[in-house]
Design a protein around this motif. Structure first.
Motif, PDB file in Angstrom:
ATOM      1  N   SER A   1       0.766  -1.254  -0.198  1.00 26.10           N
ATOM      2  CA  SER A   1      -0.130   0.065  -0.225  1.00 26.10           C
ATOM      3  C   SER A   1       0.944   1.308   0.038  1.00 26.10           C
ATOM      4  CB  SER A   1      -1.002  -0.103   1.472  1.00 26.10           C
ATOM      5  OG  SER A   1      -0.194   0.061   2.467  1.00 26.10           O
ATOM      6  N   MET A   2       2.039   1.172   0.447  1.00 23.86           N
ATOM      7  CA  MET A   2       3.065   2.217   0.547  1.00 23.86           C
ATOM      8  C   MET A   2       3.962   2.435  -0.782  1.00 23.86           C
ATOM      9  SD  MET A   2       4.138   1.994   4.553  1.00 23.86           S
ATOM     10  CE  MET A   2       5.392   3.201   4.444  1.00 23.86           C
ATOM     11  N   GLY A   3       3.598   1.601  -1.760  1.00 24.09           N
ATOM     12  CA  GLY A   3       4.305   1.524  -2.813  1.00 24.09           C
ATOM     13  C   GLY A   3       5.751   1.086  -2.807  1.00 24.09           C
ATOM     14  N   GLN A   4       5.805   0.169  -1.553  1.00 27.84           N
ATOM     15  CA  GLN A   4       7.364  -0.208  -1.372  1.00 27.84           C
ATOM     16  C   GLN A   4       7.442  -1.800  -1.465  1.00 27.84           C
ATOM     17  OE1 GLN A   4       8.964   1.413   2.253  1.00 27.84           O
ATOM     18  NE2 GLN A   4       8.152   3.352   1.811  1.00 27.84           N
ATOM     19  N   ALA A   5       6.579  -2.442  -2.364  1.00 25.56           N
ATOM     20  CA  ALA A   5       6.585  -3.846  -2.502  1.00 25.56           C
ATOM     21  C   ALA A   5       7.971  -4.435  -2.805  1.00 25.56           C
ATOM     22  CB  ALA A   5       5.540  -4.279  -3.287  1.00 25.56           C
ATOM     23  N   TYR A   6       8.706  -3.566  -3.371  1.00 25.94           N
ATOM     24  CA  TYR A   6      10.169  -4.094  -4.002  1.00 25.94           C
ATOM     25  C   TYR A   6      11.101  -4.461  -2.730  1.00 25.94           C
ATOM     26  CZ  TYR A   6      11.169   0.943  -3.127  1.00 25.94           C
ATOM     27  OH  TYR A   6      11.060   2.001  -2.358  1.00 25.94           O
ATOM     28  N   ARG A   7      10.665  -3.798  -1.704  1.00 27.60           N
ATOM     29  CA  ARG A   7      11.795  -3.900  -0.452  1.00 27.60           C
ATOM     30  C   ARG A   7      11.796  -5.480  -0.221  1.00 27.60           C
ATOM     31  NH1 ARG A   7      10.463   0.085   4.248  1.00 27.60           N
ATOM     32  NH2 ARG A   7      12.268  -0.984   4.860  1.00 27.60           N
ATOM     33  N   ALA A   8      12.913  -5.883   0.162  1.00 26.11           N
ATOM     34  CA  ALA A   8      13.290  -7.022   0.718  1.00 26.11           C
ATOM     35  C   ALA A   8      12.482  -7.320   1.964  1.00 26.11           C
ATOM     36  CB  ALA A   8      14.886  -7.278   1.125  1.00 26.11           C
ATOM     37  N   ASN A   9      11.890  -8.381   2.410  1.00 20.43           N
ATOM     38  CA  ASN A   9      11.094  -8.802   3.398  1.00 20.43           C
ATOM     39  C   ASN A   9      11.306 -10.268   3.835  1.00 20.43           C
ATOM     40  OD1 ASN A   9       9.286  -8.095   5.356  1.00 20.43           O
ATOM     41  ND2 ASN A   9       7.461  -8.362   4.187  1.00 20.43           N
ATOM     42  N   LEU A  10      12.221 -10.558   4.191  1.00 21.91           N
ATOM     43  CA  LEU A  10      12.467 -12.072   4.298  1.00 21.91           C
ATOM     44  C   LEU A  10      12.958 -12.291   5.808  1.00 21.91           C
ATOM     45  CD1 LEU A  10      14.520 -12.833   1.165  1.00 21.91           C
ATOM     46  CD2 LEU A  10      12.360 -13.297   1.376  1.00 21.91           C
ATOM     47  N   ASN A  11      12.429 -13.461   6.436  1.00 24.79           N
ATOM     48  CA  ASN A  11      12.901 -13.758   7.673  1.00 24.79           C
ATOM     49  C   ASN A  11      13.882 -14.971   7.484  1.00 24.79           C
ATOM     50  OD1 ASN A  11      13.107 -15.396  10.221  1.00 24.79           O
ATOM     51  ND2 ASN A  11      11.159 -14.536  10.868  1.00 24.79           N
ATOM     52  N   PHE A  12      15.003 -15.089   7.795  1.00 21.78           N
ATOM     53  CA  PHE A  12      16.065 -15.887   7.224  1.00 21.78           C
ATOM     54  C   PHE A  12      15.952 -17.067   8.501  1.00 21.78           C
ATOM     55  CE2 PHE A  12      17.361 -12.392   4.829  1.00 21.78           C
ATOM     56  CZ  PHE A  12      17.733 -12.852   3.574  1.00 21.78           C
ATOM     57  N   GLY A  13      15.393 -16.891   9.417  1.00 18.85           N
ATOM     58  CA  GLY A  13      15.509 -18.100  10.498  1.00 18.85           C
ATOM     59  C   GLY A  13      16.445 -17.852  11.293  1.00 18.85           C
ATOM     60  N   GLU A  14      17.229 -16.886  11.522  1.00 24.39           N
ATOM     61  CA  GLU A  14      18.205 -16.680  12.460  1.00 24.39           C
ATOM     62  C   GLU A  14      17.894 -16.832  13.840  1.00 24.39           C
ATOM     63  OE1 GLU A  14      20.292 -13.362  11.360  1.00 24.39           O
ATOM     64  OE2 GLU A  14      21.159 -13.815   9.450  1.00 24.39           O
ATOM     65  N   ALA A  15      16.699 -16.081  14.091  1.00 30.07           N
ATOM     66  CA  ALA A  15      16.138 -16.141  15.568  1.00 30.07           C
ATOM     67  C   ALA A  15      15.855 -17.363  15.849  1.00 30.07           C
ATOM     68  CB  ALA A  15      15.190 -15.287  15.468  1.00 30.07           C
ATOM     69  N   ALA A  16      15.259 -18.117  15.210  1.00 28.66           N
ATOM     70  CA  ALA A  16      14.671 -19.456  15.525  1.00 28.66           C
ATOM     71  C   ALA A  16      15.759 -20.798  15.649  1.00 28.66           C
ATOM     72  CB  ALA A  16      13.891 -20.115  14.340  1.00 28.66           C
ATOM     73  N   ALA A  17      17.000 -20.502  14.958  1.00 27.08           N
ATOM     74  CA  ALA A  17      18.204 -21.177  14.986  1.00 27.08           C
ATOM     75  C   ALA A  17      18.882 -20.788  16.210  1.00 27.08           C
ATOM     76  CB  ALA A  17      18.854 -20.960  13.558  1.00 27.08           C
ATOM     77  N   ASP A  18      18.805 -19.572  16.605  1.00 26.75           N
ATOM     78  CA  ASP A  18      19.546 -19.140  18.000  1.00 26.75           C
ATOM     79  C   ASP A  18      18.684 -19.669  18.997  1.00 26.75           C
ATOM     80  OD1 ASP A  18      21.479 -17.642  16.667  1.00 26.75           O
ATOM     81  OD2 ASP A  18      20.447 -15.934  16.858  1.00 26.75           O
ATOM     82  N   LEU A  19      17.229 -19.679  18.810  1.00 26.04           N
ATOM     83  CA  LEU A  19      16.545 -20.413  20.028  1.00 26.04           C
ATOM     84  C   LEU A  19      16.969 -21.868  20.056  1.00 26.04           C
ATOM     85  CD1 LEU A  19      14.075 -20.175  21.963  1.00 26.04           C
ATOM     86  CD2 LEU A  19      12.671 -20.625  19.926  1.00 26.04           C
ATOM     87  N   GLU A  20      16.862 -22.604  19.034  1.00 27.29           N
ATOM     88  CA  GLU A  20      17.119 -24.000  19.176  1.00 27.29           C
ATOM     89  C   GLU A  20      18.260 -24.271  19.791  1.00 27.29           C
ATOM     90  OE1 GLU A  20      15.357 -26.603  18.424  1.00 27.29           O
ATOM     91  OE2 GLU A  20      13.632 -25.160  17.940  1.00 27.29           O
TER      92      GLU A  20
ATOM     93  N   LEU B   1       9.313 -26.931  27.231  1.00 31.70           N
ATOM     94  CA  LEU B   1       8.263 -25.783  27.371  1.00 31.70           C
ATOM     95  C   LEU B   1       8.687 -24.330  28.156  1.00 31.70           C
ATOM     96  CD1 LEU B   1       5.761 -24.663  25.938  1.00 31.70           C
ATOM     97  CD2 LEU B   1       4.638 -25.791  27.752  1.00 31.70           C
ATOM     98  N   LEU B   2       9.199 -25.038  29.573  1.00 32.08           N
ATOM     99  CA  LEU B   2       9.493 -24.078  30.335  1.00 32.08           C
ATOM    100  C   LEU B   2      11.025 -23.369  29.802  1.00 32.08           C
ATOM    101  CD1 LEU B   2       9.394 -22.734  33.211  1.00 32.08           C
ATOM    102  CD2 LEU B   2      10.830 -24.656  34.184  1.00 32.08           C
ATOM    103  N   ALA B   3      11.802 -23.947  29.358  1.00 30.87           N
ATOM    104  CA  ALA B   3      13.110 -23.408  28.831  1.00 30.87           C
ATOM    105  C   ALA B   3      12.776 -22.355  27.873  1.00 30.87           C
ATOM    106  CB  ALA B   3      13.914 -24.409  28.347  1.00 30.87           C
ATOM    107  N   HIS B   4      11.669 -22.989  26.792  1.00 27.77           N
ATOM    108  CA  HIS B   4      11.308 -21.939  25.585  1.00 27.77           C
ATOM    109  C   HIS B   4      11.012 -20.788  26.179  1.00 27.77           C
ATOM    110  CE1 HIS B   4       9.378 -21.034  21.710  1.00 27.77           C
ATOM    111  NE2 HIS B   4       8.547 -20.605  22.520  1.00 27.77           N
ATOM    112  N   HIS B   5       9.901 -20.939  27.190  1.00 25.76           N
ATOM    113  CA  HIS B   5       9.252 -19.559  27.738  1.00 25.76           C
ATOM    114  C   HIS B   5      10.546 -18.571  28.444  1.00 25.76           C
ATOM    115  CE1 HIS B   5       5.120 -20.308  26.951  1.00 25.76           C
ATOM    116  NE2 HIS B   5       5.005 -21.502  27.639  1.00 25.76           N
ATOM    117  N   PHE B   6      11.386 -19.303  28.956  1.00 22.82           N
ATOM    118  CA  PHE B   6      12.332 -18.539  29.679  1.00 22.82           C
ATOM    119  C   PHE B   6      13.360 -17.943  28.728  1.00 22.82           C
ATOM    120  CE2 PHE B   6      16.639 -18.223  31.578  1.00 22.82           C
ATOM    121  CZ  PHE B   6      16.613 -17.598  32.550  1.00 22.82           C
TER     122      PHE B   6
END
Length: 298
Positions: free
Chosen positions: A63-82, A138-143
């Motif tokens: 809607s802002m005319g910025q559809a060309y911008r990179a908008n990716l989640n490379f999964g780094e946060a999920a990997a750090d969590l694991e 689950l407890l470790a995940h929440h923490f």
């Protein structure tokens, strides 16, 4: 934040119970929920990051005319969590015994043998509980993801604990991170109808345990009436519970959302109450004043 609990009178006499009634409990819950609204949104954004959602809303960019911008989640946060969770898994799987028990039982020459045997059996009891590893993870995940994980006991006769995140365990903002400093807490829980019915299946024993049998019956009857309107007596409903409980829990009814209220009394004991989350109950479903000797037991 003033959480509206009963206070010491002018004569200096403390109230028998600091929580006045079910309406007061729900009012406090509403206040805590509203004060947690912004933090709840932040937790949702963090969880979305772990789940792989892109950092920006694609529709907003378009809607802002910025559809060309990179908008990716490379999964780094999920990997750090694991990776962080792996370290906590090693804490459990990398030791021979989770706890070293000391005992004063028997002669001093025998205590070491007794302590070793108790430690082994205690370890075996924990790891053979089918929900132990799930709850621990689950407890470790929440923490790790939220900065705080909560364990609590719904039954003072059962050592198996429940786990939730800070989003389902509300306490007044600014409370210090230690059990004995918590004046009031709310644990949000969900029951299937047959689970709630099992608490009052034996009315006499249920009343002795602290359950308000009539109030629980009202909650169950209201749930079923909303899902299948009609004139049905409690006797008919109870008969159907006994004959086909899973059908009623999954097909006909649904979830019953409740709040567990924990209130620290002036003598240090903790009272326990249960009420419907929408506040429609006129009295508590469950009430046990000074149920726990101290907060760490709850």
């Amino acid at each position: 934040m003033d959480i509206l609990l009963e206070n010491i009178s002018e004569t200096g006499a403390p109230p028998k119970a600091r929580l006045k009634d079910a309406k007061s409990a729900h009012s406090i819950y509403t206040t805590l929920r509203e004060s947690d609204a912004h933090a709840d949104q932040d937790r949702s954004k963090v969880q979305a990051m772990f789940d792989g959602d892109p950092p920006y809303n694609p529709n907003t960019l378009r809607s802002m005319g910025q559809a060309y911008r990179a908008n990716l989640n490379f999964g780094e946060a999920a990997a750090d969590l694991e990776n962080a969770l792996a370290a906590y898994t090693d804490l459990v799987n990398g030791v021979e015994k989770l706890v070293e028990v000391k005992t004063t039982f028997g002669d001093e020459s025998e205590r070491q043998n007794w302590a070793g045997a108790i430690s082994e059996e205690f370890h075996k009891t924990l790891v053979e509980w089918d929900q132990f590893h799930f709850n621990f993870q689950l407890l470790a995940h929440h923490f790790i993801s939220q900065g705080l994980g909560v364990t609590f006991f719904e039954n003072d006769k059962d050592w198996r604990w429940r786990v939730c995140g800070i989003g389902d365990f509300l306490i007044p903002r600014g409370t210090q991170a230690t059990e004995d400093r918590i004046e009031f807490a709310v644990a949000r829980r969900v029951y299937l109808s047959h689970e709630l019915y099992n608490f009052i299946k034996n009315p006499k024993a249920a009343k002795e345990a602290g359950w308000n049998v009539e109030e629980v019956r009202k909650a169950l009857a209201a749930l079923h009436k909303n899902n299948r309107p009609g004139d049905q007596s409690w006797e008919e409903l109870e008969r159907e519970f006994k004959n086909n409980d899973l059908y009623h829990s999954y097909a006909r009814a649904g979830e019953i959302r409740v709040n567990h209220y924990y209130v620290r009394e002036y003598d240090g004991t903790v009272s326990h109450y249960i009420g419907l989350r929408d506040g429609s109950n006129t009295d508590f479903l469950y009430k046990k004043e000074s149920r726990f000797k101290k907060a760490s037991e709850a």
